[in-house]
Design an enzyme around this catalytic site. Structure first.
Site, PDB file in Angstrom:
ATOM      1  N   SER A  66       4.122  -8.591  -1.275  1.00  0.00           N
ATOM      2  CA  SER A  66       5.400  -7.737  -1.682  1.00  0.00           C
ATOM      3  C   SER A  66       6.084  -8.414  -2.876  1.00  0.00           C
ATOM      4  O   SER A  66       6.140  -9.864  -2.497  1.00  0.00           O
ATOM      5  CB  SER A  66       6.256  -7.363  -0.681  1.00  0.00           C
ATOM      6  OG  SER A  66       5.501  -6.643   0.239  1.00  0.00           O
TER       7      SER A  66
HETATM    8  N1  SAM Z   1       4.248  -8.532   4.369  1.00  0.00           N
HETATM    9  C1  SAM Z   1       3.299  -8.932   3.549  1.00  0.00           C
HETATM   10  C2  SAM Z   1       3.083 -10.019   2.836  1.00  0.00           C
HETATM   11  O1  SAM Z   1       4.291 -10.853   2.686  1.00  0.00           O
HETATM   12  O2  SAM Z   1       2.142 -10.434   2.184  1.00  0.00           O
HETATM   13  C3  SAM Z   1       2.978  -7.520   2.535  1.00  0.00           C
HETATM   14  C4  SAM Z   1       1.776  -6.987   3.001  1.00  0.00           C
HETATM   15  S1  SAM Z   1       1.168  -5.504   2.080  1.00  0.00           S
HETATM   16  C5  SAM Z   1       2.498  -4.887   1.267  1.00  0.00           C
HETATM   17  C6  SAM Z   1       1.177  -4.178   3.494  1.00  0.00           C
HETATM   18  C7  SAM Z   1       0.060  -4.666   4.662  1.00  0.00           C
HETATM   19  O3  SAM Z   1       0.020  -3.761   5.706  1.00  0.00           O
HETATM   20  C8  SAM Z   1      -1.357  -4.690   4.181  1.00  0.00           C
HETATM   21  O4  SAM Z   1      -1.907  -6.035   4.302  1.00  0.00           O
HETATM   22  C9  SAM Z   1      -2.003  -3.916   4.826  1.00  0.00           C
HETATM   23  O5  SAM Z   1      -3.558  -3.967   5.229  1.00  0.00           O
HETATM   24  C10 SAM Z   1      -1.280  -3.767   6.083  1.00  0.00           C
HETATM   25  N2  SAM Z   1      -1.292  -2.389   6.982  1.00  0.00           N
HETATM   26  C11 SAM Z   1      -1.191  -1.059   6.852  1.00  0.00           C
HETATM   27  N3  SAM Z   1      -1.370  -0.241   7.582  1.00  0.00           N
HETATM   28  C12 SAM Z   1      -1.217  -1.019   8.842  1.00  0.00           C
HETATM   29  C13 SAM Z   1      -1.390  -0.808  10.294  1.00  0.00           C
HETATM   30  N4  SAM Z   1      -1.401   0.597  10.880  1.00  0.00           N
HETATM   31  N5  SAM Z   1      -1.130  -1.959  11.030  1.00  0.00           N
HETATM   32  C14 SAM Z   1      -1.100  -3.112  10.531  1.00  0.00           C
HETATM   33  N6  SAM Z   1      -1.063  -3.367   9.074  1.00  0.00           N
HETATM   34  C15 SAM Z   1      -1.276  -2.417   8.423  1.00  0.00           C
END
Ligand code: SAM
Length: 222
Positions: A66
């Site tokens: 992000s």
């Molecule tokens: N917090 C992260 C960082 O600092 O890099 C940002 C991550 S990205 C914007 C969102 C993440 O949510 C992705 O890695 C995606 O695989 C994960 N995601 C999506 N749906 C999910 C779920 N149901 N459970 C766990 N993770 C999930």
């Protein structure tokens, strides 16, 4: 340490913190954590300098780290203080998790992609941050360690999952982008009593989709 800091990267990081502060982030604990955590270690080395621009960048599995302002915004909206027990849904690169750890929070983080969890776990360990990691569907939360003082969802969904509302402590706050696949309103929910929740709609953001039982359906089994 495989990932090293340099004076140049340090200067870029400090400038980034000034930029994020100028956009309205005032919580000193948040700003200090952004100054402390080496964001360039969470992206491919070719992106090291780019990692100190206030932009989201690609990571594995078609996901993103992000934008720093967004990380700061979500963290500030939760009012994180040392000792808070925090559940993060969407570990991704692990950067947000490291920011929470640097603020003294006790972090539980869930990611659906095993590869991302493994890499994030490795880098946090290398940096000396301790958090609890799990691979699974974060829309179901992590009941074992509930209730949480704060819940931070880093992917956008159609609604706040019931399981997460149930796992929030009374007096606790949840922050999550809620809306369509295209854009979401950052939504903050406070559990004011065991059976009472107060929701606030904040600004518009654009996140990758939250995929799971209480999120968007899984596209083509990915
Ligand atoms: N917090 C992260 C960082 O600092 O890099 C940002 C991550 S990205 C914007 C969102 C993440 O949510 C992705 O890695 C995606 O695989 C994960 N995601 C999506 N749906 C999910 C779920 N149901 N459970 C766990 N993770 C999930």
């Amino acid at each position: 340490l495989a990932c090293i800091d340099t004076y140049k990267l340090q200067r870029l990081r400090h400038n980034l913190v000034e930029e994020v502060a100028s956009k309205g982030i005032t919580d000193l604990l948040v700003l200090d954590a952004l100054r402390q955590v080496l964001r360039h270690c969470f992206v491919e080395s070719a992106f090291a300098e780019k990692s100190y621009e206030d932009i989201a960048l690609p990571i594995d599995e078609g996901q993103t780290i992000s934008q720093p302002y967004t990380v700061a915004y979500q963290t500030q909206a939760l009012g994180i203080r040392p000792g808070h027990k925090v559940l993060e849904i969407g570990t991704g690169s692990g950067y947000q998790c490291a920011v929470l750890c640097a603020m003294g929070a006790q972090v539980y983080t869930v990611e659906r992609h095993a590869l991302l969890k493994r890499k994030a776990h490795e880098i946090l360990t290398e940096m000396g941050f301790r958090a609890q990691f799990r691979v699974g569907d974060g829309t179901l939360g992590w009941p074992t360690y509930a209730p949480y003082d704060a819940i931070l969802v880093t992917a956008g969904g159609p609604k706040v999952p019931d399981a997460l509302l149930q796992q929030l402590a009374v007096g606790g706050r949840l922050i999550m982008p809620v809306g369509s696949m295209k854009e979401q309103y950052m939504t903050r929910v406070t559990r004011t009593a065991p059976d009472h929740y107060q929701a606030e709609k904040l600004h518009v953001f654009k996140f990758v989709p939250l995929i799971g039982e209480e999120g968007w359906p899984n596209p083509a089994g990915k």
